[in-house]
Motif scaffolding. Structure first.
Motif, PDB file in Angstrom:
ATOM      1  N   LEU A 117      41.994  44.685  47.606  1.00 52.81           N
ATOM      2  CA  LEU A 117      41.298  43.554  46.992  1.00 52.81           C
ATOM      3  C   LEU A 117      40.289  42.908  47.951  1.00 52.81           C
ATOM      4  O   LEU A 117      39.167  42.589  47.536  1.00 52.81           O
ATOM      5  CB  LEU A 117      42.295  42.543  46.451  1.00 52.81           C
ATOM      6  N   PRO A 118      40.625  42.711  49.240  1.00 55.55           N
ATOM      7  CA  PRO A 118      39.600  42.210  50.153  1.00 55.55           C
ATOM      8  C   PRO A 118      38.396  43.151  50.261  1.00 55.55           C
ATOM      9  O   PRO A 118      37.254  42.690  50.382  1.00 55.55           O
ATOM     10  CB  PRO A 118      40.348  42.102  51.492  1.00 55.55           C
ATOM     11  N   ALA A 119      38.651  44.469  50.208  1.00 52.40           N
ATOM     12  CA  ALA A 119      37.539  45.427  50.277  1.00 52.40           C
ATOM     13  C   ALA A 119      36.701  45.385  49.013  1.00 52.40           C
ATOM     14  O   ALA A 119      35.462  45.470  49.068  1.00 52.40           O
ATOM     15  CB  ALA A 119      38.085  46.836  50.515  1.00 52.40           C
ATOM     16  N   PHE A 120      37.350  45.246  47.846  1.00 52.46           N
ATOM     17  CA  PHE A 120      36.599  45.096  46.596  1.00 52.46           C
ATOM     18  C   PHE A 120      35.741  43.834  46.645  1.00 52.46           C
ATOM     19  O   PHE A 120      34.576  43.829  46.243  1.00 52.46           O
ATOM     20  CB  PHE A 120      37.554  45.006  45.401  1.00 52.46           C
ATOM     21  N   GLU A 121      36.329  42.760  47.150  1.00 52.01           N
ATOM     22  CA  GLU A 121      35.635  41.476  47.220  1.00 52.01           C
ATOM     23  C   GLU A 121      34.404  41.562  48.119  1.00 52.01           C
ATOM     24  O   GLU A 121      33.379  40.941  47.856  1.00 52.01           O
ATOM     25  CB  GLU A 121      36.601  40.409  47.729  1.00 52.01           C
ATOM     26  N   ALA A 122      34.511  42.350  49.193  1.00 51.23           N
ATOM     27  CA  ALA A 122      33.412  42.449  50.156  1.00 51.23           C
ATOM     28  C   ALA A 122      32.335  43.436  49.728  1.00 51.23           C
ATOM     29  O   ALA A 122      31.228  43.419  50.278  1.00 51.23           O
ATOM     30  CB  ALA A 122      33.961  42.862  51.520  1.00 51.23           C
ATOM     31  N   CYS A 123      32.628  44.286  48.760  1.00 50.43           N
ATOM     32  CA  CYS A 123      31.667  45.307  48.336  1.00 50.43           C
ATOM     33  C   CYS A 123      30.619  44.692  47.410  1.00 50.43           C
ATOM     34  O   CYS A 123      30.971  44.119  46.367  1.00 50.43           O
ATOM     35  CB  CYS A 123      32.389  46.449  47.627  1.00 50.43           C
ATOM     36  N   PRO A 124      29.327  44.807  47.727  1.00 57.15           N
ATOM     37  CA  PRO A 124      28.294  44.185  46.893  1.00 57.15           C
ATOM     38  C   PRO A 124      28.165  44.815  45.510  1.00 57.15           C
ATOM     39  O   PRO A 124      27.575  44.216  44.612  1.00 57.15           O
ATOM     40  CB  PRO A 124      27.013  44.389  47.709  1.00 57.15           C
ATOM     41  N   ASP A 125      28.710  46.006  45.321  1.00 58.17           N
ATOM     42  CA  ASP A 125      28.595  46.699  44.038  1.00 58.17           C
ATOM     43  C   ASP A 125      29.803  46.485  43.133  1.00 58.17           C
ATOM     44  O   ASP A 125      29.892  47.101  42.074  1.00 58.17           O
ATOM     45  CB  ASP A 125      28.404  48.201  44.274  1.00 58.17           C
ATOM     46  N   ILE A 126      30.733  45.640  43.554  1.00 58.82           N
ATOM     47  CA  ILE A 126      31.963  45.426  42.783  1.00 58.82           C
ATOM     48  C   ILE A 126      32.191  43.930  42.576  1.00 58.82           C
ATOM     49  O   ILE A 126      32.023  43.130  43.500  1.00 58.82           O
ATOM     50  CB  ILE A 126      33.185  46.045  43.489  1.00 58.82           C
ATOM     51  N   GLU A 127      32.592  43.582  41.371  1.00 56.37           N
ATOM     52  CA  GLU A 127      33.045  42.222  41.076  1.00 56.37           C
ATOM     53  C   GLU A 127      34.473  42.317  40.551  1.00 56.37           C
ATOM     54  O   GLU A 127      34.743  43.057  39.601  1.00 56.37           O
ATOM     55  CB  GLU A 127      32.159  41.575  40.020  1.00 56.37           C
ATOM     56  N   ILE A 128      35.384  41.594  41.182  1.00 56.52           N
ATOM     57  CA  ILE A 128      36.775  41.583  40.726  1.00 56.52           C
ATOM     58  C   ILE A 128      36.846  40.680  39.499  1.00 56.52           C
ATOM     59  O   ILE A 128      36.651  39.474  39.590  1.00 56.52           O
ATOM     60  CB  ILE A 128      37.730  41.083  41.822  1.00 56.52           C
ATOM     61  N   ALA A 129      37.142  41.277  38.344  1.00 58.64           N
ATOM     62  CA  ALA A 129      37.169  40.515  37.094  1.00 58.64           C
ATOM     63  C   ALA A 129      38.544  39.939  36.805  1.00 58.64           C
ATOM     64  O   ALA A 129      38.667  38.809  36.316  1.00 58.64           O
ATOM     65  CB  ALA A 129      36.720  41.395  35.927  1.00 58.64           C
ATOM     66  N   ALA A 130      39.603  40.715  37.090  1.00 58.92           N
ATOM     67  CA  ALA A 130      40.946  40.273  36.716  1.00 58.92           C
ATOM     68  C   ALA A 130      41.993  41.002  37.542  1.00 58.92           C
ATOM     69  O   ALA A 130      41.752  42.103  38.040  1.00 58.92           O
ATOM     70  CB  ALA A 130      41.195  40.525  35.228  1.00 58.92           C
ATOM     71  N   VAL A 131      43.145  40.369  37.669  1.00 63.08           N
ATOM     72  CA  VAL A 131      44.318  40.970  38.299  1.00 63.08           C
ATOM     73  C   VAL A 131      45.466  40.876  37.316  1.00 63.08           C
ATOM     74  O   VAL A 131      45.756  39.800  36.780  1.00 63.08           O
ATOM     75  CB  VAL A 131      44.690  40.251  39.610  1.00 63.08           C
ATOM     76  N   ALA A 132      46.137  41.999  37.073  1.00 59.05           N
ATOM     77  CA  ALA A 132      47.238  42.042  36.116  1.00 59.05           C
ATOM     78  C   ALA A 132      48.567  42.251  36.822  1.00 59.05           C
ATOM     79  O   ALA A 132      48.648  42.979  37.814  1.00 59.05           O
ATOM     80  CB  ALA A 132      47.023  43.157  35.095  1.00 59.05           C
ATOM     81  N   SER A 133      49.597  41.610  36.300  1.00 54.61           N
ATOM     82  CA  SER A 133      50.953  41.802  36.805  1.00 54.61           C
ATOM     83  C   SER A 133      51.926  41.551  35.665  1.00 54.61           C
ATOM     84  O   SER A 133      51.639  40.795  34.726  1.00 54.61           O
ATOM     85  CB  SER A 133      51.247  40.832  37.957  1.00 54.61           C
ATOM     86  N   ARG A 134      53.099  42.189  35.749  1.00 55.56           N
ATOM     87  CA  ARG A 134      54.158  41.894  34.786  1.00 55.56           C
ATOM     88  C   ARG A 134      54.761  40.527  35.063  1.00 55.56           C
ATOM     89  O   ARG A 134      55.416  39.941  34.217  1.00 55.56           O
ATOM     90  CB  ARG A 134      55.233  42.978  34.852  1.00 55.56           C
ATOM     91  N   ASP A 135      54.537  40.023  36.296  1.00 56.80           N
ATOM     92  CA  ASP A 135      54.988  38.701  36.709  1.00 56.80           C
ATOM     93  C   ASP A 135      53.804  37.743  36.568  1.00 56.80           C
ATOM     94  O   ASP A 135      52.847  37.799  37.348  1.00 56.80           O
ATOM     95  CB  ASP A 135      55.484  38.761  38.156  1.00 56.80           C
ATOM     96  N   GLU A 136      53.857  36.874  35.582  1.00 56.51           N
ATOM     97  CA  GLU A 136      52.724  35.999  35.291  1.00 56.51           C
ATOM     98  C   GLU A 136      52.376  35.095  36.465  1.00 56.51           C
ATOM     99  O   GLU A 136      51.202  34.868  36.765  1.00 56.51           O
ATOM    100  CB  GLU A 136      53.038  35.161  34.048  1.00 56.51           C
TER     101      GLU A 136
END
Length: 319
Positions: free
Chosen positions: A12-31
């Protein structure tokens, strides 16, 4: 898709730092966990994996779930038209791996297995040295990846979740052998050892060979002193690489070149293999360039062969 440790610490930190990626959502069975992680990375929480695939602004999905769940949710994501970056191993079954690779190819979707060390520039430099004859004709390849014991409740000791040393740490030296020797490797023999009180294998080794004269020996385990290395032996010298598979981003990579009775230490610039992997995935999605998945498929086949054909034993040698 999921809030696994590797997702929160590294991906997730790498996705956040990548200019070509936007983190839209994170899913978990634990709300509550989904909310906590989503708040940290500035995205929205989603309760449940299926619900994530219903989101209309999701273009690609990262799957860091336990290995036994990879096939189900990777297939669901591909069927929903999403590109997928999935943790290794892609699945726990060679046939399912082939089916998913075919599904992705048929739909024109990127499906990449998250084996990050192959994106580190040190290994391309090693390939160049071997190709240029720095150690003469290649004769043998040795690789090892072993880690200290894990907490008793760790999922990697859980057979139902696809645990075991072979799939978790054995994949690294095996993939390295494929990376340097090609996809024509055949299994010669293997041994898997199940530690006391464990329901999965905790260590093992395998011997492989090319159709020519090159042998590959791999060693792996998860109740050992730490080791992450490989060595290529040639007719005129050898190359050694330490901290081969999971170096931190600021690590200064060194290649040991041994020939003529002297040892040369070749130092390279630090390289962030996590960022390089994320960038490669993003580029493939954006350009529509499907990655070469031959190594992923052959790796799955060899993992299956090792597991099915290996002799088995206890640490004290009893059968």
């Amino acid at each position: 898709m999921g809030c696994a440790g590797i997702a929160v610490r590294r991906m997730l930190p790498a996705f956040e730092a990548c200019p070509d990626i936007e983190i839209a959502a994170v899913a978990s069975r634990d709300e509550a966990k989904a909310r906590q992680v989503a708040e940290r990375f500035g995205c929205r929480p989603v309760h449940g994996y299926a619900e994530l695939l219903e989101q209309d602004d999701i273009q690609a999905v990262y799957v860091p779930l336990p290995a036994a769940l990879h096939a189900e949710w990777t297939e669901a994501a591909l069927t929903a038209g999403r590109h997928v970056l999935a943790e290794k191993p892609l699945t726990t079954d060679r046939h399912r791996t082939g089916e998913l690779l075919d599904l992705a190819r048929t739909r024109g979707l990127v499906l990449m297995e998250n084996v990050m060390f192959v994106h580190h520039h040190r290994h391309e430099e090693v390939r160049r040295l071997v190709a240029e004859g720095a150690i003469g004709e290649l004769r043998a390849f040795h690789a090892a990846f072993t880690i200290p014991p894990l907490p008793d409740g760790d999922i990697r000791y859980n057979a139902e979740l696809g645990g075991g040393a072979l799939a978790d740490v054995g994949v690294y030296p095996l993939r390295a052998a494929l990376h340097f020797l090609g996809h024509d490797l055949d299994l010669v023999g293997a041994r898997l050892v199940q530690g006391p009180g464990r329901q999965v294998e905790t260590s093992g080794a395998a011997l492989l060979s090319t159709p020519g004269t090159v042998t590959a020996q791999i060693t792996f385990g998860m109740e050992h002193a730490y080791r992450s290395s490989y060595e290529l032996w040639g007719s005129e010298g050898s190359i050694t690489v330490d901290r081969a598979f999971t170096p931190p981003a600021d690590h200064v990579p060194v290649i040991g070149l041994n020939r003529g009775g002297t040892v040369e230490k070749i130092r390279l610039e630090p390289h962030d293999q996590v960022a390089a992997t994320v960038a490669a995935f993003a580029a493939a999605v954006r350009t529509g360039t499907l990655p070469d998945t031959g190594a992923t498929l052959r790796q799955a086949e060899l993992l299956d062969e090792i597991y099915r054909s290996a002799s088995r034993g206890e640490p004290n040698g009893t059968e």
